[in-house]
Design an enzyme around this catalytic site. Structure first.
Site, PDB file in Angstrom:
ATOM      1  CB  SER A 164      -0.902   0.012   1.236  1.00 31.04           C
ATOM      2  OG  SER A 164      -1.518   1.275   1.420  1.00 31.04           O
TER       3      SER A 164
ATOM      4  CE1 TYR B 185      -4.537  -2.289   4.648  1.00 28.40           C
ATOM      5  CE2 TYR B 185      -3.650  -0.112   4.161  1.00 28.40           C
ATOM      6  CZ  TYR B 185      -4.159  -1.314   3.734  1.00 28.40           C
ATOM      7  OH  TYR B 185      -4.308  -1.550   2.382  1.00 28.40           O
TER       8      TYR B 185
END
Length: 268
Positions: free
Chosen positions: A141, A154
């Site tokens: 990401s 995350y």
């Protein structure tokens, strides 16, 4: 890598970036196995890919579990008779202040975003080596490159996945298995549906199809990484390295609005 005739396993391949990547690889003549946790959604994805002429098998499994990973690899190898490309795409997110995110959600993110790709790759390595031209594609990401508030776990898991891929690439150098790491930005997928942050907060969305096209190009070029987000993302990465306090100040100005916009962002 010449893709025609290759065999690929894509986790989380029933929607979003995973499905778009499956469709793009199918158009290149790749035989596929895709996984998903939801039977109906997976069946719809398989049907759509088959209508487009792709050879594809659907596997209902949760790769965050030991049994799910076993089923995934067993069924994929049974259907494909080998494996050339493993795409670790399945992921989950729960945004919010760290002390307000439950332990259950924290552990779930670590399980699906970090532990699952590591463990599935570990099990798949012998067949990827046997390919002679194997590749592992890890979908990290943009938050794995520049951490944002309210995404601490995350971002940590995705950064961990990126460094896992880098280390493994070097470990496997000269052994017939390459590792590619992909850093998508905000992407218009079901995973992002509960996030209301827009471009003014740094969440400029692009289509899953655009990300998938970049992934396929990266596979073909045997690239080391694919970073989405264009010049703006590149500038932020550079600034975060050279003057991280400037990024801190930018997020401080946005923090209250960002917290409100992402407080319901959950896809686990």
């Amino acid at each position: 890598m010449i893709l025609s005739g290759k065999r690929a396993l894509i986790t989380g391949g029933s929607s979003g970036i995973g499905f778009a990547t499956a469709r793009a690889l199918g158009e290149k003549g790749v035989a596929l196995a895709i996984t998903g946790r939801r039977t109906d959604q997976l069946a719809g994805a398989v049907e759509a890919l088959q209508r487009a002429g792709t050879s594809v098998t659907g596997i209902v499994a949760d790769v965050a579990t030991t049994e799910g990973r076993r089923q995934t690899l067993d069924h994929a190898l049974g259907a494909l008779s080998g494996l050339d490309i493993l795409v670790n795409n399945a992921g989950g997110v729960r945004a919010g202040r760290l002390e307000q995110v439950t332990e259950e959600d924290i552990l779930a993110m670590i399980a699906v975003d970090l532990a699952a790709p590591i463990l599935l790759t570990r099990t798949a390595l012998p067949v990827l080596r046997a390919s002679g031209e194997g590749m592992v594609v890890n979908i990290s990401s943009g938050l794995g490159l520049v951490g944002a508030p309210f995404y601490a776990t995350y971002a940590g898991a995705k950064a961990g996945l990126a460094r896992f891929g880098e280390a493994l690439r070097r470990e496997l150098k000269g052994e017939g298995v390459h590792v590619l790491t992909v850093y998508p930005g905000a992407t218009d997928t079901p995973m992002m549906a509960s996030n209301t942050a827009g471009p003014e907060l740094g969440f400029t969305r692009e289509s899953a199809e655009a990300v998938a096209a970049a992934i396929v190009a990266g596979i073909e070029a045997e690239a080391l990484e694919v970073i989405r987000g264009g010049e703006a993302r590149a500038a932020m990465i550079t600034l975060n390295r050279d003057d991280p306090l400037a990024i801190d100040a930018r997020f401080l100005n946005l923090k209250a609005r960002l917290e409100e916009a992402v407080k319901e962002h959950a896809a686990l």
